[in-house]
Design an enzyme around this catalytic site. Sequence first.
Site, PDB file in Angstrom:
ATOM      1  N   ARG A  47       0.818  -1.218   0.000  1.00 55.93           N
ATOM      2  CA  ARG A  47       0.000   0.000   0.000  1.00 55.93           C
ATOM      3  C   ARG A  47       0.852   1.269   0.000  1.00 55.93           C
ATOM      4  O   ARG A  47       0.402   2.323  -0.434  1.00 55.93           O
ATOM      5  CB  ARG A  47      -0.936   0.014   1.214  1.00 55.93           C
ATOM      6  N   TYR A 101      -0.041   4.516  -2.146  1.00 56.90           N
ATOM      7  CA  TYR A 101      -0.171   5.879  -1.628  1.00 56.90           C
ATOM      8  C   TYR A 101       0.765   6.839  -2.371  1.00 56.90           C
ATOM      9  O   TYR A 101       0.410   7.979  -2.656  1.00 56.90           O
ATOM     10  CB  TYR A 101       0.115   5.914  -0.121  1.00 56.90           C
ATOM     11  N   TYR A 139     -12.418  10.187   1.666  1.00 56.56           N
ATOM     12  CA  TYR A 139     -13.617   9.944   2.463  1.00 56.56           C
ATOM     13  C   TYR A 139     -13.354  10.226   3.945  1.00 56.56           C
ATOM     14  O   TYR A 139     -12.213  10.217   4.394  1.00 56.56           O
ATOM     15  CB  TYR A 139     -14.145   8.516   2.249  1.00 56.56           C
TER      16      TYR A 139
END
Lengths: 265, 68
Positions: free
Chosen positions: A69, A73, A95
């Site tokens: 990840r 990112y 979000y």
Amino acid sequence: MSEINKTGSIVCVSTGMTLGAHMSPICRSHIEQADVVFAACHPMIELWLQEMNSDVRSMQQFYGEGKDRRITYREMVAAMMSEVRAGKKVVGAFYGHTGVFAWAPHKVIEEAKAEGYAAHMEPGISAEDCLYAHLGIDPGTYGCQNFEASQFMFYQRNIDPSAYLILWQVAIAGDKTVKRFSTGPAYRQLLIELLTEHYPLDHKVALYECPTLAIDEARIDWIPLSDFTHADISLITTMVIPPSKKMHKNQQILDRLAELDKKFQ
Amino acid sequence: MTAIQILEKLGANASFNPSHLNEEDKLGIQQTLSDTKPFNAIQSQTPPDEEEIPEQNQDDEKNDEKES
């Protein structure tokens, strides 16, 4: 490219948790006025953003099964910075609260500022905010500690069992690879072992999920800590652990305060 | 109204009651929901140490992503 177009800018905005309910007017205005909007939100929220701006680009594509990840990112930051450097008015829509449990918004603002571009963040309603409302918890009552579940396992943390403990991202608790979308019962069992240093196995904990749509209810499942091993959880599940002990008075400070009161009252 | 516009109104308008939705609107929302891709909600994750991931791995991963 040696010449940088400083007309570019980046604003990271917060969409909130629930479609239609949580986005602030200023966040919406930034989205509507942007040249390009990069979105890291629930797909339904991304559809909503498409009604506010004709150039909304989902960053879900950067995720991949088995992909670290941290690379994902960085790719998010690179995609946003590329358009900033091209002189565009860029919005990153994330979000919840854009700056809470999100690496890319902080990084892209840092990079943009370092390169001389206008960059800032607009706050919003986070999952934590919703949690307090849905569970009827006031973090001021006993205090409240927040940890990412994996970080809580990797590092020696001093927790206070007389305050609330909220563990985020419990579905990937103990993921050392930074790649998984779920760990599993053995990892959760280890987390339970760690927690039993402070909480009994029958201590009731809540599994919480904030709804994305107003037609859905918040998930609030109270289970004994021991049942967490095989509980049904997802990437958006949060564990809320109420205090297991009473707050203890700090008599030494109370005595000293009493002395001060005598002097100053 | 599109399904998203209905959902926006449900989220924003306290007097807009979901029980008043007609069957067509409900179906529209269900269809839109069923068409959505999975949501990768994790946007920050602590690694077990401060080690940087090698640049080579990043390139490999990018290639893997393009191939998949």
